[in-house]
Write a protein that holds these residues in place. Structure first.
Motif, PDB file in Angstrom:
ATOM      1  N   ALA A  52      -2.679 -27.046 -68.195  1.00 47.84           N
ATOM      2  CA  ALA A  52      -2.178 -26.055 -69.141  1.00 47.84           C
ATOM      3  C   ALA A  52      -2.360 -26.531 -70.577  1.00 47.84           C
ATOM      4  CB  ALA A  52      -0.709 -25.755 -68.850  1.00 47.84           C
ATOM      5  N   LEU A  53      -2.071 -27.801 -70.834  1.00 51.85           N
ATOM      6  CA  LEU A  53      -2.236 -28.337 -72.187  1.00 51.85           C
ATOM      7  C   LEU A  53      -3.695 -28.256 -72.635  1.00 51.85           C
ATOM      8  CD1 LEU A  53       0.069 -31.468 -71.879  1.00 51.85           C
ATOM      9  CD2 LEU A  53       0.465 -29.531 -73.409  1.00 51.85           C
ATOM     10  N   SER A  54      -4.596 -28.649 -71.754  1.00 58.86           N
ATOM     11  CA  SER A  54      -6.015 -28.611 -72.110  1.00 58.86           C
ATOM     12  C   SER A  54      -6.499 -27.183 -72.328  1.00 58.86           C
ATOM     13  CB  SER A  54      -6.847 -29.293 -71.024  1.00 58.86           C
ATOM     14  OG  SER A  54      -6.581 -30.675 -70.981  1.00 58.86           O
ATOM     15  N   THR A  55      -6.025 -26.263 -71.505  1.00 57.24           N
ATOM     16  CA  THR A  55      -6.459 -24.876 -71.656  1.00 57.24           C
ATOM     17  C   THR A  55      -5.915 -24.270 -72.946  1.00 57.24           C
ATOM     18  OG1 THR A  55      -6.429 -24.701 -69.239  1.00 57.24           O
ATOM     19  CG2 THR A  55      -6.636 -22.659 -70.484  1.00 57.24           C
ATOM     20  N   ILE A  56      -4.682 -24.605 -73.304  1.00 58.00           N
ATOM     21  CA  ILE A  56      -4.151 -24.161 -74.608  1.00 58.00           C
ATOM     22  C   ILE A  56      -5.047 -24.682 -75.723  1.00 58.00           C
ATOM     23  CG2 ILE A  56      -2.241 -24.421 -76.228  1.00 58.00           C
ATOM     24  CD1 ILE A  56      -0.352 -24.459 -73.804  1.00 58.00           C
ATOM     25  N   GLY A  57      -5.459 -25.949 -75.616  1.00 61.88           N
ATOM     26  CA  GLY A  57      -6.360 -26.504 -76.617  1.00 61.88           C
ATOM     27  C   GLY A  57      -7.674 -25.759 -76.679  1.00 61.88           C
ATOM     28  N   ALA A  58      -8.226 -25.416 -75.504  1.00 61.86           N
ATOM     29  CA  ALA A  58      -9.491 -24.682 -75.485  1.00 61.86           C
ATOM     30  C   ALA A  58      -9.351 -23.314 -76.145  1.00 61.86           C
ATOM     31  CB  ALA A  58      -9.975 -24.539 -74.049  1.00 61.86           C
ATOM     32  N   VAL A  59      -8.233 -22.638 -75.875  1.00 62.82           N
ATOM     33  CA  VAL A  59      -8.020 -21.317 -76.480  1.00 62.82           C
ATOM     34  C   VAL A  59      -7.864 -21.442 -77.990  1.00 62.82           C
ATOM     35  CG1 VAL A  59      -6.475 -19.321 -76.590  1.00 62.82           C
ATOM     36  CG2 VAL A  59      -7.062 -20.337 -74.377  1.00 62.82           C
ATOM     37  N   HIS A  60      -7.137 -22.435 -78.453  1.00 58.27           N
ATOM     38  CA  HIS A  60      -7.037 -22.653 -79.898  1.00 58.27           C
ATOM     39  C   HIS A  60      -8.420 -22.907 -80.499  1.00 58.27           C
ATOM     40  CE1 HIS A  60      -2.784 -22.434 -80.650  1.00 58.27           C
ATOM     41  NE2 HIS A  60      -2.502 -23.323 -79.700  1.00 58.27           N
ATOM     42  N   GLY A  61      -9.269 -23.611 -79.741  1.00 63.02           N
ATOM     43  CA  GLY A  61     -10.623 -23.824 -80.227  1.00 63.02           C
ATOM     44  C   GLY A  61     -11.399 -22.530 -80.339  1.00 63.02           C
ATOM     45  N   HIS A  62     -11.209 -21.610 -79.371  1.00 61.56           N
ATOM     46  CA  HIS A  62     -11.900 -20.318 -79.417  1.00 61.56           C
ATOM     47  C   HIS A  62     -11.480 -19.500 -80.632  1.00 61.56           C
ATOM     48  CE1 HIS A  62     -12.358 -20.542 -74.749  1.00 61.56           C
ATOM     49  NE2 HIS A  62     -13.253 -21.278 -75.378  1.00 61.56           N
ATOM     50  N   THR A  63     -10.252 -19.704 -81.094  1.00 57.15           N
ATOM     51  CA  THR A  63      -9.741 -18.913 -82.220  1.00 57.15           C
ATOM     52  C   THR A  63      -9.927 -19.612 -83.562  1.00 57.15           C
ATOM     53  OG1 THR A  63      -7.521 -19.838 -81.930  1.00 57.15           O
ATOM     54  CG2 THR A  63      -8.028 -17.817 -80.725  1.00 57.15           C
ATOM     55  N   GLY A  64     -10.595 -20.765 -83.564  1.00 62.84           N
ATOM     56  CA  GLY A  64     -10.864 -21.448 -84.812  1.00 62.84           C
ATOM     57  C   GLY A  64      -9.760 -22.361 -85.294  1.00 62.84           C
ATOM     58  N   ARG A  65      -8.685 -22.544 -84.514  1.00 60.74           N
ATOM     59  CA  ARG A  65      -7.604 -23.450 -84.903  1.00 60.74           C
ATOM     60  C   ARG A  65      -7.919 -24.843 -84.354  1.00 60.74           C
ATOM     61  NH1 ARG A  65      -2.483 -19.912 -83.022  1.00 60.74           N
ATOM     62  NH2 ARG A  65      -4.036 -19.059 -81.580  1.00 60.74           N
ATOM     63  N   HIS A  66      -8.886 -25.473 -84.977  1.00 58.79           N
ATOM     64  CA  HIS A  66      -9.460 -26.682 -84.406  1.00 58.79           C
ATOM     65  C   HIS A  66      -8.510 -27.871 -84.427  1.00 58.79           C
ATOM     66  CE1 HIS A  66     -13.296 -24.480 -85.697  1.00 58.79           C
ATOM     67  NE2 HIS A  66     -13.184 -24.370 -84.389  1.00 58.79           N
ATOM     68  N   GLU A  67      -7.716 -28.004 -85.493  1.00 53.89           N
ATOM     69  CA  GLU A  67      -6.795 -29.136 -85.550  1.00 53.89           C
ATOM     70  C   GLU A  67      -5.773 -29.052 -84.425  1.00 53.89           C
ATOM     71  OE1 GLU A  67      -7.529 -27.176 -88.025  1.00 53.89           O
ATOM     72  OE2 GLU A  67      -8.565 -28.423 -89.499  1.00 53.89           O
ATOM     73  N   SER A  68      -5.197 -27.871 -84.229  1.00 53.36           N
ATOM     74  CA  SER A  68      -4.244 -27.690 -83.127  1.00 53.36           C
ATOM     75  C   SER A  68      -4.933 -27.871 -81.781  1.00 53.36           C
ATOM     76  CB  SER A  68      -3.613 -26.301 -83.221  1.00 53.36           C
ATOM     77  OG  SER A  68      -2.728 -26.084 -82.145  1.00 53.36           O
ATOM     78  N   ALA A  69      -6.173 -27.408 -81.691  1.00 51.17           N
ATOM     79  CA  ALA A  69      -6.931 -27.557 -80.444  1.00 51.17           C
ATOM     80  C   ALA A  69      -7.073 -29.030 -80.073  1.00 51.17           C
ATOM     81  CB  ALA A  69      -8.305 -26.915 -80.591  1.00 51.17           C
ATOM     82  N   LEU A  70      -7.432 -29.857 -81.053  1.00 50.19           N
ATOM     83  CA  LEU A  70      -7.586 -31.283 -80.774  1.00 50.19           C
ATOM     84  C   LEU A  70      -6.281 -31.918 -80.301  1.00 50.19           C
ATOM     85  CD1 LEU A  70      -9.897 -32.462 -83.696  1.00 50.19           C
ATOM     86  CD2 LEU A  70     -10.479 -32.317 -81.271  1.00 50.19           C
ATOM     87  N   GLU A  71      -5.181 -31.525 -80.918  1.00 50.37           N
ATOM     88  CA  GLU A  71      -3.888 -32.093 -80.530  1.00 50.37           C
ATOM     89  C   GLU A  71      -3.584 -31.790 -79.066  1.00 50.37           C
ATOM     90  OE1 GLU A  71       0.837 -31.868 -81.751  1.00 50.37           O
ATOM     91  OE2 GLU A  71      -0.667 -30.865 -82.991  1.00 50.37           O
ATOM     92  N   TYR A  72      -3.733 -30.521 -78.668  1.00 55.66           N
ATOM     93  CA  TYR A  72      -3.447 -30.153 -77.276  1.00 55.66           C
ATOM     94  C   TYR A  72      -4.451 -30.794 -76.316  1.00 55.66           C
ATOM     95  CZ  TYR A  72       0.222 -26.723 -78.164  1.00 55.66           C
ATOM     96  OH  TYR A  72       1.414 -26.121 -78.494  1.00 55.66           O
ATOM     97  N   LEU A  73      -5.716 -30.825 -76.699  1.00 59.13           N
ATOM     98  CA  LEU A  73      -6.723 -31.400 -75.811  1.00 59.13           C
ATOM     99  C   LEU A  73      -6.498 -32.893 -75.585  1.00 59.13           C
ATOM    100  CD1 LEU A  73      -9.863 -29.491 -77.111  1.00 59.13           C
ATOM    101  CD2 LEU A  73      -8.896 -29.334 -74.810  1.00 59.13           C
ATOM    102  N   HIS A  74      -6.096 -33.609 -76.630  1.00 56.98           N
ATOM    103  CA  HIS A  74      -5.808 -35.026 -76.446  1.00 56.98           C
ATOM    104  C   HIS A  74      -4.605 -35.231 -75.526  1.00 56.98           C
ATOM    105  CE1 HIS A  74      -8.211 -36.063 -80.258  1.00 56.98           C
ATOM    106  NE2 HIS A  74      -8.824 -36.620 -79.223  1.00 56.98           N
ATOM    107  N   ARG A  75      -3.609 -34.365 -75.649  1.00 55.63           N
ATOM    108  CA  ARG A  75      -2.464 -34.477 -74.741  1.00 55.63           C
ATOM    109  C   ARG A  75      -2.883 -34.174 -73.304  1.00 55.63           C
ATOM    110  NH1 ARG A  75       1.769 -30.559 -77.487  1.00 55.63           N
ATOM    111  NH2 ARG A  75       2.976 -31.038 -75.599  1.00 55.63           N
TER     112      ARG A  75
END
Length: 871
Positions: free
Chosen positions: A755-778
Motif C-alpha cells: 500500500a505504501l509503495s502504491t501510494i508513492g506510485a500514484v503520487h508520482g503519476h500526479t507529479g508530487r514527486h517529493e511525496s512519492a519518494l517518501e512513500y516509496l522509500h517506506r
C-alpha cells in the motif's frame, strides 16, 4: 555496520579476500581507478571511510572486489542504512517545513535505496545459562583464552576454531558455555549458540538449516533467507565481517556439518564441540583440538562436595541455593566419583541422588550403585563407556515415583529433543496440571533441563536411556498409542492455530476432531503465531517420525495443515522436509496429491518455477483422479500463478478462470474472491483496465462479505493502481488509504508495504514527486523487511520512474538496474520489461542513447511476447 568507516573496513576485507582468491597482491588504488574510471584519490577516500560512495559506485565497487550476490545485497542495505542515519541527522537540523523536500532531495541525489536489503543486525545473546559449580579444566580454559585473545601478529589463521572433543557426558558443552560466559565481555557484538544435534535419536541439523537459525539470530527474518546453503553461508559471513563475535557450535557430528558455519572474519571466534575429533577442521581450517578426559579424581570429589553441599533447587528461583550438610568421608566420595567414571554428567545426577532427602547420602547411594553396576556389567558388552553412566541413570530412574518413571520413559518416545508440558500430557494421557508436576519431578533430579519457550530438553544419553526404558516398560501397542496421542495433539493444536490465523481456508484443512488432551491457548492471533513458531521444529520432527513409523496419515495431515504457515513465514527448508516426507509416505493414498501441490508451492516460492509447475500438474491430475474438487481448484489456482511468473499469460488466465469456476461450483466465496483478485491483477498487466476494474471490484465485495480484511486490502490496492493508470487519482488514493489501514489492522506487513509503495506510485503519476519518494522509500523498507522480492522489484522500478521525472538519470539508472536483477532472479517478465524501459530512458538521459535503444528494443520484445500492446 553503522558508519562509513565500518563499510570501508568490509571493503578492505573484500579487497584482501579477492586478492587471495586470485593468488596475487591486493589491487592498488590506481589499478582500481583504471578499472572504474574514477580517480585513485576518491577510491582512497572510499576505502578509508572518509567518504561514503554513492549507491551506483558502491555497488560497482563491491562487485569489482568479488562480493557474491548475497553479499552485494546485504552490503547495499548496510550502505543505505548508513546514509539513512546521516539523513536523520540532517533532518534534525532542518526547519520543519523543509523536512519532506530535504528527504526527497537526499533520496534523489544520493540514492538511498540499494538493490537488495537485509535488516539491521541485532546483538545476539544466545548463550545457555552457565553451569552451577563448574570445577577444574583450568588448563583447557587457559588454552581457550590464549587462542581467543592472541595478539594479531601471532595469529596466522583467518578463523580460529577450537574443537572440544570427548566422550558423551564428559562436559564438553559445560566447558564451552562456561568459558563463553567468562569471555562474553570480550565479544561486544554478541554471542551465537547452536545445538547441532550431532549425536542422539534426532537427525543432525543440516548445514542449510543451521545457517538459517544463525541468520535469524542476526536479525534475518524467514522470508529474507536465501534458499541455497551457499547463499546463506555467504550472507552469514558478510554479516559477521568486521564484527567481534563469539560463535558456539555445540554437538557437531562431522567437520562437514560445521565447516559452512564458520565465519570468514578473523575478528570472530568459534568453539565447536563434538564427540568426534573433527580432524578435517584441524587439517583444513587450522583448528586447535582440545580433547577432554574425565575429571581428575580430585576434581571429581571437589565437584561432588560442591554439588552436595550447595545444590540448586530447580523448582525454586535459579539463584536460590539450598545448603545441604554432608558428613561424607573422602573415601566414600572418591568411590562415588569412580563409580561415575568421573564424568560430570553422572556426577551431577549422583550428587542430586545423594542429597535428595532423609536416609539418602553417598553411602546409601554407593550400596545401590554397586549392585546396579554388577547387573549392568553382566548385561552390557565389555568396554561400553556408557555402562557407568547408565548405572547412575538407572539408580536415578528408580528414585522416581511410579508416574515419574512412566513419564521419563514416555519422553524417550518423543521425536525431538525439546518438549513441553502439553506434549507430556498427550504422551502420558494425563491432565496438564499433572504433567507439570511430572516435569517438576524429572527436573528436580536433573533428568531433564529447562529450555527456551517454556520447554524442557533431555541430554542425548538420557534420551537414549529413556528410549530403552520405554522399550522395557511398554508393549509395542502401548508405545504406538502414546505416539498417536502425541501426533493428535500436535495436529489438533496446529489446526486450531491455523484456524485462528487463516480462518477462511478452514475448509481446505483436515478436521482433527475434538482434542483428546489439553491444548495450549491458540485462540488469539498472537498466541497462535507464537506457538507455531516455537514448536515448528517439534511439528516437523513429529511429521517425519510419523511417516517413518506407521502413521503416514498424521504426516500428510500436518503437511496439509501447516503449508500456509510455512509459506508466509518463509520456512522453506522445514516445509520441504515435511512435504517430502508426506509425499514419500503416501504414494497411492488419495491425499498424496495435496502433498505434491504443497511441494510445488515451496518450489514456486524458491523461484524454481519449472519444478513447481511439474508438481502442480501431478497434484492436479491426482486430485482429478480422486474427485477432490477443493484440491483441484487449489492446484489450478497455483498453476495459474506459476504460468504468470513464467510469462505465459494466456495459460495463466485459463487456469485462473478454471479455478474460479471450480470455487463458484463449490460455493467457496473466499476462493472465488482470490481468483477474481488474481485475474484482475493479470488483466491490469495486460492493459485491459476495464476487465481488471470489474474483477477487482467484485473481489473487494466478496472479501468484505466474508470478513477477510487482509485480502480486502490487497484487492483495494490493485484496484487503486487501475484507477490511477486511468487518471482517477483521487479515488485511487482513497482506496489506498483504506488498504493501508486494513493491512495494518490485520498485521500484514507485506500488504502494508504494498500500500505504501502504491501510494508513492500514484503520487508520482500526479507529479508530487517529493511525496512519492517518501512513500516509496517506506514501502521499499517494508519489502526488504518482509523479504517480498516482487514488491521490492516493483518499488525499485517506481523509484526509478520518479527519479527520472526529477531529472536524476544516474540515480534512476541504479534503481532500474536493481529492479532488473531482481526481476530476472524471480522470473517476473513484466517487471523485466518495465525495468528495461526505465533503463532505456535513463541511459538516454545520461547521454548514452545507443545503449538505451538496445534496452528499449529488448523491452518491446518481452512485452510483445507477453501479449501487451505497446503504447
Amino acid at each position: 555496520m553503522r558508519t562509513a568507516a565500518d563499510l570501508a573496513r568490509v571493503l578492505r576485507e573484500l579487497r584482501r579476500r579477492h586478492a587471495r582468491r586470485l593468488g596475487r597482491a591486493e589491487p592498488s588504488y590506481r589499478e582500481l581507478a583504471e578499472a572504474t574510471g574514477w580517480s585513485h584519490g576518491i577510491i582512497g577516500e572510499y576505502l578509508a571511510g572518509r567518504v561514503l560512495p554513492p549507491t551506483d559506485r558502491f555497488d560497482a565497487l563491491v562487485r569489482l572486489l568479488g562480493a557474491t550476490a548475497a553479499e552485494q545485497g546485504a552490503l547495499a542495505t548496510a550502505r543505505d542504512r548508513v546514509e539513512e542515519a546521516r539523513r536523520r541527522v540532517r533532518r534534525s537540523a532542518a526547519k520543519p517545513e523543509d523536512g519532506v523536500a530535504e528527504s526527497a532531495r537526499d533520496g534523489a541525489a544520493d540514492g538511498t535505496a540499494g538493490e537488495r536489503g537485509m535488516p539491521g543486525i541485532p546483538i545476539p545473546r544466545q548463550l545457555p545459562m552457565d553451569v552451577f559449580g563448574f570445577t577444574g579444566r583450568s588448563r583447557e580454559l587457559a588454552t581457550l583464552d590464549a587462542l581467543a585473545f592472541a595478539p594479531p601478529e601471532e595469529s596466522t589463521r583467518a578463523v580460529v576454531v577450537s574443537a572440544v572433543s570427548g566422550t558423551a557426558g564428559v562436559g564438553k558443552t559445560a566447558l564451552a558455555v562456561h568459558w563463553a560466559h567468562r569471555a562474553a565481555g570480550r565479544f561486544p557484538d554478541g554471542q551465537l549458540y547452536l545445538d547441532l544435534r550431532g549425536y542422539g535419536p534426532e537427525p543432525p541439523v543440516e548445514p542449510v538449516d543451521a545457517l538459517a537459525r544463525l541468520l535469524r539470530g542476526l536479525g534475518v527474518t524467514g522470508p529474507q533467507l536465501p534458499a541455497e546453503a551457499a547463499d546463506r553461508a555467504a550472507l552469514y559471513r558478510t554479516l559477521l565481517a568486521g564484527r567481534r563475535m563469539l560463535v558456539v557450535l555445540d554437538n557437531a557430528a562431522t567437520a562437514e556439518q560445521a565447516r559452512p558455519l564458520l565465519p570468514g572474519a578473523p575478528s570472530c571466534f568459534v568453539i565447536v564441540t563434538s564427540r568426534d575429533g573433527l580432524a578435517g577442521l584441524v587439517a583444513r581450517e587450522g583448528a586447535r583440538r582440545i580433547g577432554l578426559d574425565p575429571l581428575t579424581a580430585g576434581e571429581a570429589v571437589t565437584l561432588l562436595r560442591t554439588l552436595i553441599g550447595g545444590r540448586i533447587d530447580p523448582a525454586a528461583r535459579r539463584d536460590t541455593v539450598t545448603r545441604v550438610d554432608t558428613a561424607a568421608a573422602p573415601p566414600e566420595l572418591a568411590e562415588l566419583a569412580e563409580r561415575c567414571s568421573r564424568l560430570p554428567l553422572a556426577l551431577r545426577i549422583a550428587a542430586e541422588l545423594a542429597s535428595a532427602g532423609p536416609g539418602r547420602g553417598p553411602a546409601a547411594l554407593l550400596a545401590g550403585l554397586r549392585d546396579e553396576q554388577r547387573r549392568l556389567d553382566l548385561l552390557d558388552a565389555a568396554g561400553d563407556p556408557r555402562t557407568a553412566v547408565r548405572s547412575v541413570f538407572s539408580w536415578s530412574y528408580k528414585s522416581l515415583t511410579d508416574m515419574g518413571a512412566r513419564a521419563f520413559a514416555l519422553v524417550g518416545l518423543h521425536p525431538s529433543r525439546e518438549f513441553d508440558a502439553y506434549a507430556l500430557a498427550a504422551l502420558a494421557d494425563v491432565g496438564i496440571g499433572h504433567a507439570s508436576i511430572l516435569i517438576s519431578e524429572l527436573a528436580r533430579v536433573h533428568l531433564i533441563e529447562p529450555a527456551e519457550n517454556d520447554a524442557h530438553a533431555m541430554h542425548d544419553l538420557l534420551r537414549a536411556y529413556a528410549a530403552e526404558c520405554a522399550e522395557k516398560a511398554f508393549s509395542p501397542e502401548e508405545r504406538q498409542a502414546a505416539l498417536g496421542r502425541l501426533f493428535d495433539h500436535y495436529l489438533g493444536t496446529a489446526a486450531a492455530a491455523m484456524d485462528t490465523l487463516f480462518p477462511h481456508e478452514r475448509r481446505s484443512r483436515p478436521d482433527p476432531g475434538p482434542p483428546r488432551t489439553a491444548r495450549p491457548p491458540v485462540e488469539d492471533a498472537r498466541n497462535a503465531a507464537r506457538w507455531l513458531e516455537q514448536r515448528r521444529g517439534a511439528l516437523v520432527a513429529a511429521g517425519v517420525h510419523a511417516a517413518r513409523n506407521g502413521s503416514p496419515r498424521h504426516c500428510l495431515d500436518l503437511s496439509r495443515v501447516l503449508w500456509r504457515a510455512f509459506e508466509v513465514g518463509g520456512h522453506y527448508q522445514e516445509a520441504l522436509t515435511l512435504h517430502r516426507a508426506a509425499a514419500a509416505a503416501t504414494a497411492g493414498d488419495p491425499g498424496h496429491a495435496a502433498a505434491l501441490v504443497n511441494l510445488g508451492g515451496i518450489h514456486w516460492w524458491l523461484g524454481e518455477h519449472s519444478v513447481a509447475r511439474s508438481y502442480f500438474e501431478q497434484g492436479l491430475a491426482g486430485h482429478r483422479r480422486t474427485g477432490d474438487r477443493d484440491g483441484e481448484a487449489r492446484a489450478l489456482a497455483r498453476l495459474g500463478l506459476v504460468h504468470e511468473r513464467l510469462g505465459d499469460y494466456q495459460t495463466a488466465a485459463e487456469h485462473m478462470r478454471q479455478a474460479l469456476e471450480s470455487y463458484r461450483a463449490l460455493g467457496d466465496r473466499h476462493g472465488e474472491g482470490a481468483q477474481l483478485l488474481n485475474l484482475g491483477a493479470l488483466s491490469r498487466r495486460l492493459g485491459d483496465a476495464e476487465q481488471a476494474e470489474c474483477g477487482l471490484r467484485q473481489a473487494v465485495e466478496i472479501f468484505v462479505d466474508v470478513g477477510d480484511l487482509r485480502l480486502e486490502g490487497y484487492a483495494l490496492g490493485n484496484l487503486a493502481l487501475v484507477l490511477s493508470e486511468t487518471g482517477r487519482h483521487a479515488e485511487a488514493l482513497a482506496h489506498l488509504e483504506r488498504s493501508l489501514e486494513l493491512c495494518r489492522r490485520s498485521g500484514d506487513r507485506g500488504g502494508e508495504g504494498s500500500a505504501l509503495s502504491t501510494i508513492g506510485a500514484v503520487h508520482g503519476h500526479t507529479g508530487r514527486h517529493e511525496s512519492a519518494l517518501e512513500y516509496l522509500h517506506r514501502g521499499l523498507a517494508v519489502s526488504r523487511e518482509t523479504g517480498d522480492r516482487s514488491l521490492e522489484t516493483e518499488t525499485l522500478n517506481a523509484l526509478g520512474e520518479v527519479l527520472l521525472a526529477l531529472d536524476q538519470p544516474d540515480s534512476a539508472l541504479a534503481r532500474h538496474r536493481a529492479a532488473l536483477d531482481l526481476a530476472q532472479g524471480n522470473g517476473d517478465r513484466f517487471e523485466q520489461a518495465r525495468a528495461l524501459r526505465g533503463l532505456a530512458a535513463a541511459l538516454d538521459g545520461c547521454g548514452r542513447p545507443i545503449e538505451g535503444g538496445e534496452h528499449g528494443a529488448r523491452a518491446r520484445e518481452i512485452r510483445a511476447q507477453l501479449g501487451i500492446q505497446d503504447d
